[in-house]
Write a protein that holds these residues in place. Sequence first.
Motif, PDB file in Angstrom:
ATOM      1  N   UNK A 153      28.699 -18.222  14.393  1.00 44.41           N
ATOM      2  CA  UNK A 153      28.747 -19.533  13.372  1.00 44.41           C
ATOM      3  C   UNK A 153      30.235 -19.724  13.138  1.00 44.41           C
ATOM      4  N   UNK A 154      30.340 -20.962  13.040  1.00 44.53           N
ATOM      5  CA  UNK A 154      31.787 -21.562  12.650  1.00 44.53           C
ATOM      6  C   UNK A 154      31.716 -22.038  11.264  1.00 44.53           C
ATOM      7  N   UNK A 155      30.585 -22.490  10.843  1.00 45.68           N
ATOM      8  CA  UNK A 155      30.724 -23.069   9.195  1.00 45.68           C
ATOM      9  C   UNK A 155      28.940 -23.376   8.934  1.00 45.68           C
ATOM     10  N   UNK A 156      28.887 -23.238   7.564  1.00 44.76           N
ATOM     11  CA  UNK A 156      27.674 -23.715   7.086  1.00 44.76           C
ATOM     12  C   UNK A 156      27.753 -24.742   5.842  1.00 44.76           C
ATOM     13  N   UNK A 157      26.849 -25.588   5.843  1.00 41.03           N
ATOM     14  CA  UNK A 157      27.278 -26.664   4.934  1.00 41.03           C
ATOM     15  C   UNK A 157      25.887 -27.241   4.575  1.00 41.03           C
ATOM     16  N   UNK A 158      25.966 -27.898   3.003  1.00 38.54           N
ATOM     17  CA  UNK A 158      24.722 -28.582   2.797  1.00 38.54           C
ATOM     18  C   UNK A 158      24.942 -30.049   3.245  1.00 38.54           C
ATOM     19  N   UNK A 159      26.234 -30.409   3.675  1.00 38.03           N
ATOM     20  CA  UNK A 159      26.389 -31.774   4.295  1.00 38.03           C
ATOM     21  C   UNK A 159      25.927 -31.629   5.462  1.00 38.03           C
ATOM     22  N   UNK A 160      25.718 -33.038   6.262  1.00 37.97           N
ATOM     23  CA  UNK A 160      25.550 -33.094   7.635  1.00 37.97           C
ATOM     24  C   UNK A 160      26.724 -32.443   8.576  1.00 37.97           C
ATOM     25  N   UNK A 161      26.714 -31.442   9.092  1.00 40.75           N
ATOM     26  CA  UNK A 161      27.769 -31.031  10.148  1.00 40.75           C
ATOM     27  C   UNK A 161      27.196 -30.964  11.412  1.00 40.75           C
ATOM     28  N   UNK A 162      27.895 -31.715  12.531  1.00 40.60           N
ATOM     29  CA  UNK A 162      28.989 -32.280  12.330  1.00 40.60           C
ATOM     30  C   UNK A 162      28.694 -33.739  11.728  1.00 40.60           C
ATOM     31  N   UNK A 163      29.881 -34.248  11.207  1.00 39.99           N
ATOM     32  CA  UNK A 163      29.589 -35.846  10.686  1.00 39.99           C
ATOM     33  C   UNK A 163      29.398 -36.798  11.812  1.00 39.99           C
TER      34      UNK A 163
END
Length: 242
Positions: A153-163
Amino acid sequence: MKIISMIPARYSASRFPGKLMQDLGGKTVILRTYEATVETQLFDDVFVVTDSEIIFNEIVKNGGKAIMSKKEHECGSDRIAEAVADLDIDIVVNVQGDEPFTEVTSLKKLIEVFKEDPDKQIDLASLMVHITDPEEINNPNTVKVIVDNFNFALYFSRSPIPYPRDTNAPVKYYKHKGVYAFRKEAILDFYRLPMKPLEASEKIECIRYLEYGKRIKMVETDVQGVEIDTPEDLERAKKLWK
């Protein structure tokens, strides 16, 4: 290697209070989840860990094992860490209490990560599912994850990733499923380390591991499952159960 499962269970869920005590085919959601986890036969032991006497009594009166938390906790990982601190175990698998359709193949994959890691380079493992529905990709209730070439894992987000600045780029979107397998040392470290700004902003607990340099191996599964976060989810689960 001793492997157990812990099912953290809060009564007062913010979006659907009391959801774990709702009826699902003649038994409560939390009891269904507990029984399904035991029936996988993957674990040396299975416990529900809770701050609720209602949930504790529901499990115990039906012959299950439950642990009462000694104090209030911000998240499920903290609740599990307190419960396993004095247990002689190697790996603890966190099964979500609101996911009664426990799926054996995915849990086996998580456990296999540690059996194939003799040098203990991996601190924890978790599941991800490929998603394509734009509504789900943009839904803040769906946690997304991006990974490197080795599925760390590189990152978790509630936003769409990648943008999607370039909509023609051949990227895949992955939903993070909140099923984890931890080395005991990793979850105890999590418990001792303070929350940092990224976790506080996103309200995603596994970001704390990344902020402190832990390695999270993501395992892809094609099983979406049913997370009961709303009354509508419960109705969908009832239909599936039938």
